[in-house]
Enzyme design. Structure first.
Site, PDB file in Angstrom:
ATOM      1  CG  HIS A 269      -1.872  -1.173   1.232  1.00 25.91           C
ATOM      2  ND1 HIS A 269      -2.684  -1.531   0.189  1.00 25.91           N
ATOM      3  CD2 HIS A 269      -2.063  -2.104   2.190  1.00 25.91           C
ATOM      4  CE1 HIS A 269      -3.341  -2.623   0.503  1.00 25.91           C
ATOM      5  NE2 HIS A 269      -2.978  -3.004   1.705  1.00 25.91           N
TER       6      HIS A 269
ATOM      7  NE  ARG B 110       1.126  13.833   3.909  1.00 25.92           N
ATOM      8  CZ  ARG B 110       1.361  12.992   2.921  1.00 25.92           C
ATOM      9  NH1 ARG B 110       2.046  13.389   1.868  1.00 25.92           N
ATOM     10  NH2 ARG B 110       0.896  11.763   2.943  1.00 25.92           N
TER      11      ARG B 110
END
Ligand code: ADP
Ligand code: ADP
Ligand code: MG
Length: 513
Positions: A243, A300
């Site tokens: 992942h 971010r």
């Protein structure tokens, strides 16, 4: 409401990070005439970000919990150095709402969204609720935390297997379990819960339908504080291991103009629904039929932001700073266009033959790739010791070309030029990915690495291997020919041997192409 702008110029930025991203942020600051403040731990005394910054301050021992995660120490440095703003980079404190709040309270601008936006989107359960309210499609599943195992079983059987059990606080691929069979439910819940508790101190779980043959496609967004938001198109991030992203590219090989427009509109709606300010990323999971679902928002700057910068022609760090200063966005959606293709390879100090074990250590030699279409965002240099304390990513190789095909060939060339000695790196493995038919054809999804595991792990990298053998063979052939030549001084022999070796080597190198 009339729009009034009151931008306040930022003169000095503290970069609360290390490694390649700290250097990358400081580069934009330098171009903008903004001074920079570095903070560093024991292990980073000789790191490039410390040397690149205008000023640098030691903040503690090597462990990040005692340095880069210490809000109090970082804020002390900000006050002492007179920094107007703090850029958190990615990782560390970048998605910590408490830190954003403390910066604001200290009168220092946090370069990123408000603490409230970080909280709303950082918690996956609350983000799902907000997205549903904004009309953004989310992966079918629960919108409340699951109470106990019995309830979970009932809900999962209602949704239908397979499902993903996920931690609301999840990140970095942690706290997530795929469940295909009923008997796997209870053990999966227990292990996801304990992993989430350890990693995030928060063990709330929720359930999502598992999307088969999934693609991870994300959209870059930029928003200003006056309510305007745009997207900067997509990044395909389906080459993943555990992942976690390995290679990213834009445009996505499976995207169509129609779906791009729809997903882009959803990404903008998502940013607006979060009252977002600055640069952010909306991640979607996409199935083979191009149905797409909101996965999460990263509040971010993202590791893979440079491929967007290259194709759209925007410096995202500069735009983050301008937005933080209070400027409105300098462009509208219609002004933004994609030009060509870009791809990023993440270069790690790791042993790809040994379960990708991190392989920190001293760099004895490094030659970085250069030339047309090549950008290398790194921070290591000859003699530098990669610390054991942090993420083993050492650089990012970003390639641009007119077409995907051109980019793949250019990436192979650049990976071939990239030489690092002293530590093991993922360079050879990345070269193998470039040779994998599924990758070359653009017919891959998040199962790519497991599906092609055998090919990717096969020892012999044809390109490199053949080239090395050709070089050795060329050398021996030339040396043996020299021995039959008489009346040649040892000096001449050495010289001609060297020249011949070089020429044969060159020819052998060319054969490879
Ligand atoms: P990206 O999509 O930008 O790659 P990642 O989720 O991989 O985002 O995270 C970027 C950086 O932040 C990586 O260095 C990763 O190790 C770190 N990171 C992400 N989430 C966490 C977390 N929950 N705890 C610690 N580090 C994290
Ligand atoms: P993290 O916060 O750890 O980055 P994400 O929710 O972004 O977690 O998921 C990370 C990756 O896990 C995705 O890119 C995808 O490969 C896989 N994934 C997550 N949710 C699903 C799902 N519902 N179906 C299929 N794959 C999923
Ligand atoms: Mg994610």
């Amino acid at each position: 409401m009339g729009k009034t702008y009151s931008p306040v110029g930022i003169k000095k930025i503290l970069v609360a990070n290390r490694g390649e991203i700290a250097v990358r942020i400081m580069r934009s600051c330098r171009e903008m005439g903004i001074e920079t403040v570095a903070v560093y731990s024991d292990a980073d005394r000789s790191s490039l970000h410390v040397r690149y910054a205008t000023e640098a301050y030691h903040i503690g021992p090597s462990a990040s919990s005692e340095s880069y995660l210490r809000m109090d120490k970082i804020l002390d440095v900000a006050r002492k150095s007179g920094a107007d703003a703090i850029h958190p980079g990615y990782g560390f404190l970048s998605e910590n709402s408490q830190f954003a709040r403390k910066c604001t309270e200290a009168g220092i601008k946090f370069i990123g969204p408000s603490a409230e936006s970080i909280e709303a989107m950082g918690d996956k359960i609350s983000a799902r609720k907000r997205m549903i309210a904004a009309g953004v499609p989310v992966v079918p599943g629960t919108t409340e935390k699951i109470a106990d195992e019995e309830e979970a079983i009932r809900i999962i059987l209602g949704i239908g297997l397979p499902v993903m059990i996920k931690a609301s606080a999840g990140g970095g691929g942690k706290g997530m379990r795929l469940v295909r069979k009923e008997e796997e439910i209870k053990p999966a819940i227990r292990s996801a819960k304990s992993e989430a508790k350890t990693a995030f101190g928060d063990d709330r779980l929720y359930i999502e339908k598992y999307i088969e043959s999934p693609h991870h496609i994300e959209f870059q967004v930029l928003a200003d504080r006056y309510g305007d938001a745009v997207h900067l198109f997509e990044r395909e991030c389906s080459v993943q291991r555990r992942h976690q992203k390995v290679i990213e590219e834009t445009p996505s090989p499976i995207m169509t103009p129609e779906v791009r427009e729809k997903m882009g509109a959803c990404a903008v709606a998502a940013a607006k629904a979060a009252n977002y300010e600055g640069a952010g990323t909306i991640e979607f999971i996409v199935d083979d039929a191009l149905n797409f679902y909101f996965l999460e928002m990263n509040t971010r700057l993202q590791v893979e932001h440079p491929i967007t910068e290259r194709v759209v022609g925007v410096d995202l760090v500069r735009e983050q700073i301008r937005v933080a200063e209070g400027f409105p966005l300098p462009f509208k959606q219609k002004d933004l266009k994609m030009n060509g293709h870009s791809m990023e390879c993440r270069i790690y100090a790791e042993d790809t033959d040994n379960n990708f074990m991190p392989n920190p250590g001293k760099i004895t030699h490094i030659t970085e790739p250069m030339g047309l279409g090549v950008r290398c965002d790194g921070y290591i240099h000859e003699g530098y010791t990669i610390p054991i304390y942090y993420d083993p990513m050492i650089s990012k190789l970003i390639i641009w070309g007119r077409t995907r095909e051109e980019v793949i060939e250019r990436m192979r060339r650049a990976l071939y030029e990239y030489k690092i000695s002293g530590v093991k790196t993922s360079i050879k493995y990345l070269l193998k990915i470039m040779e994998t038919p599924d990758f070359r054809n653009g017919t891959y999804n998040t199962h790519f690495i497991e599906k092609n595991e055998e090919f990717l792990n096969s020892k012999v990298n044809c390109d490199k291997h053949c080239e090395d053998i050709a070089l050795i063979a060329a050398f021996f052939e030339h040396a043996s020919r020299l021995q039959v030549v008489k009346k040649i001084s040892p000096h001449e022999r050495a010289l001609s041997s060297l020249k011949g070796w070089k020429n044969l080597g060159r020819r052998a190198g060319m054969l490879r192409l």
